[in-house]
Motif scaffolding. Sequence first.
Motif, PDB file in Angstrom:
ATOM      1  N   LYS A 187      -3.575 -14.637   4.697  1.00 62.34           N
ATOM      2  CA  LYS A 187      -4.028 -15.975   4.341  1.00 62.34           C
ATOM      3  C   LYS A 187      -5.549 -16.091   4.368  1.00 62.34           C
ATOM      4  O   LYS A 187      -6.100 -17.150   4.055  1.00 62.34           O
ATOM      5  CB  LYS A 187      -3.422 -17.002   5.301  1.00 62.34           C
ATOM      6  N   GLN A 188      -6.222 -15.010   4.741  1.00 59.27           N
ATOM      7  CA  GLN A 188      -7.680 -15.009   4.829  1.00 59.27           C
ATOM      8  C   GLN A 188      -8.275 -14.190   3.693  1.00 59.27           C
ATOM      9  O   GLN A 188      -7.636 -13.275   3.177  1.00 59.27           O
ATOM     10  CB  GLN A 188      -8.112 -14.441   6.180  1.00 59.27           C
ATOM     11  N   PRO A 189      -9.501 -14.502   3.295  1.00 59.25           N
ATOM     12  CA  PRO A 189     -10.131 -13.748   2.192  1.00 59.25           C
ATOM     13  C   PRO A 189     -10.158 -12.246   2.432  1.00 59.25           C
ATOM     14  O   PRO A 189      -9.904 -11.461   1.517  1.00 59.25           O
ATOM     15  CB  PRO A 189     -11.547 -14.336   2.150  1.00 59.25           C
ATOM     16  N   ARG A 190     -10.446 -11.824   3.674  1.00 55.73           N
ATOM     17  CA  ARG A 190     -10.489 -10.393   3.974  1.00 55.73           C
ATOM     18  C   ARG A 190      -9.128  -9.755   3.760  1.00 55.73           C
ATOM     19  O   ARG A 190      -9.014  -8.652   3.218  1.00 55.73           O
ATOM     20  CB  ARG A 190     -10.956 -10.190   5.410  1.00 55.73           C
ATOM     21  N   ASP A 227      -5.269  -6.718  -2.469  1.00 54.82           N
ATOM     22  CA  ASP A 227      -5.553  -6.311  -3.848  1.00 54.82           C
ATOM     23  C   ASP A 227      -5.883  -4.822  -3.926  1.00 54.82           C
ATOM     24  O   ASP A 227      -5.456  -4.121  -4.849  1.00 54.82           O
ATOM     25  CB  ASP A 227      -6.708  -7.134  -4.411  1.00 54.82           C
ATOM     26  N   LEU A 253      -6.697 -10.881   1.781  1.00 53.35           N
ATOM     27  CA  LEU A 253      -6.354 -10.891   0.358  1.00 53.35           C
ATOM     28  C   LEU A 253      -7.088  -9.782  -0.393  1.00 53.35           C
ATOM     29  O   LEU A 253      -6.542  -9.179  -1.320  1.00 53.35           O
ATOM     30  CB  LEU A 253      -6.700 -12.261  -0.244  1.00 53.35           C
ATOM     31  N   SER A 254      -8.340  -9.518   0.042  1.00 50.94           N
ATOM     32  CA  SER A 254      -9.093  -8.431  -0.580  1.00 50.94           C
ATOM     33  C   SER A 254      -8.423  -7.093  -0.315  1.00 50.94           C
ATOM     34  O   SER A 254      -8.267  -6.262  -1.229  1.00 50.94           O
ATOM     35  CB  SER A 254     -10.524  -8.425  -0.048  1.00 50.94           C
ATOM     36  N   ARG A 255      -7.995  -6.857   0.936  1.00 56.22           N
ATOM     37  CA  ARG A 255      -7.314  -5.615   1.258  1.00 56.22           C
ATOM     38  C   ARG A 255      -5.980  -5.516   0.502  1.00 56.22           C
ATOM     39  O   ARG A 255      -5.585  -4.441   0.039  1.00 56.22           O
ATOM     40  CB  ARG A 255      -7.078  -5.532   2.771  1.00 56.22           C
TER      41      ARG A 255
END
Length: 633
Positions: A144-147, A153, A149-151
């Motif tokens: 749920k955090q940007p970090r 992807d 979500l980046s991982r």
Amino acid sequence: MGVELANERAGFLEMEDVNFTDNELVYHVRTALKSVSLGDSESYDELIGVMHHRERLSPDEVALLVTCLKALSGTVSCIDVVHHESLLSSIFGMSMWNYGPEVMDALVDLIISLAASSGKYVDSCLDMLIRNFVPPYSYLALLKQPRGLSRKDQVLSRVHSALESIGHLVPLAPMRLLSLVVQRMPRQYDNEAVIMTYVENMFKLESGSMGQLVGSTMLTAVVDRLLDLDLEIGWEDILQEDSSKGIFEMELEDLEEDEEDWNDEGGELPGKHLSRSSLRGNIIAEKLDSLLVLTFEYLESCQGRGRLLEVFETLLHSFRITVLNAYKSKFSQFVMFYACTLDPENCGVRFARMLLDIFVCHDHPPNTRMSAVAYLASYLSRGKFLSTSYITTMLKRLVDWCLDYCKVQDEDVNPLAHRVFYAGCQAIMYVLCFRMWSMMSIPRLKSQLFLMPIETILKHKSDPLKVCLPSVVGEFLKQARAARLFTVSKTSISDDILETELSRAFGGLERLDTFFPFDPCLLKKSDRFVRPNFIFWSMVKTTYDDDEDEDEDAEGSSDEDGEESVDGAVENRGDGMATSFDERDIDMEEFDYALNKMSITPKQSSMYRFGSGLDELVRMPSRIRPSTSPESL
């Protein structure tokens, strides 16, 4: 480069300051693999130690791991499934979620090389990639955090790239992938984030380069999981005993409002009723709701890419073999409804035609045909996106079949023998309860409606008006009389206003007489997608509405106007509109018969209890509550 290998508990050697150049390490890895068969495992154990070192890695440790993985990629021909079992276990046990992009890339290259080198590794490579569809449980909160979500992807882009590469290199890999993905699919009791992330990857496979080979299986498996979740929600979970809260006194369109507010509205609905509030805190319902939304969003993406018709054919097939005969299904069928809203002219028409074709085909079992016509009636009644002209066309086909049935049958009332016919008759009346006014408003369609031999069918010796669900019959008669569609002669009736033994008999153990599958969706997030294209009962203009408007003033002086006030002769519909009938138009017994059969919810019975005291609830089904199909005992 240097690394300290501290893995004594696993039986690995501990060494310090082992330094190699890249070329030396490649040679060392090749030598280590070959020496195992000769009884020398020292270097091999060092290699495994590097593979097992998964804590926070220093830059040098990352570089060493990357180099080892690359060296292994170049020496896959030296890897033996027997002698190097520990190494293979370490490789296949690695999670890309624990590493950075450099390690991910090297690991993916190794997996692809292993799969291409020997067929014996294909399943293990595919399974390893599938397990990387979802992160370790400790990582779920980060999604749920940007970090996070980046991982996500980074990992999933590499996973699907690797699957596609293996699919191109190993022709049979896509077929093996199918069974592995389905086997690994999370169950209904697994964590919601795990289920959602896994299904996202299934949709990626469906829309990817292997979609032609694996797509239909992915979609079918998703529908199956939706149905599994749906069936886990029993009717007792959404049927509430009356608590005088008056939940369904309000229109279901208003369920978006704060539940405490509309629970405080007062009023009384005796017996049991369906309620969205009863699903609050139901973890299975929440998972189903989220998964339906994910599926709806995927269908939207398919429409945007011009693939909706292709996907819809798969959904149609899946619906026919699973959902159609799942009589306890409450929500999963809305996948079909929503797909039809996205393309009414193709998907919407195709769905209705399939349902009608199943109903009229004698090759299908009676229950399947009855379920199909129940779906058809509910769909034609509720779909705002369907044209009145098309609905009239489908209704005529339904009427024609019922007429043909009447021509070859000369038996009296027999709920079991004629159950398919009764289901068809009830479907006709149910659709007209929702659509009669709109048909009557278009001269061409009005003419077609008046030419349909509905009266002949309903006055047949088998007496559908006596057998079909009284609430549907009552509302239909009320509108048919107002529209002068036909008149009904004086009929022997009972005092039962809810259901009859005959209606229960034709409905069977599955209670298909009370099965209206597209009643309002009680799942809050999913309902937001369905609602814009859904017809609630409060939206329906009936043929008797205009007459009621004209009669309101006359009721103020009912005795002077010659209208007799009797029990139930004036009905408060809850919206300020009253209903009255003139004695000249209908005799009192017929009037009582029409008025007393307006609830679609069955009465108390030995099978299940919906409560009593519903004498005043003489409105149509969804106005007072969605229809129900309780679990059979």
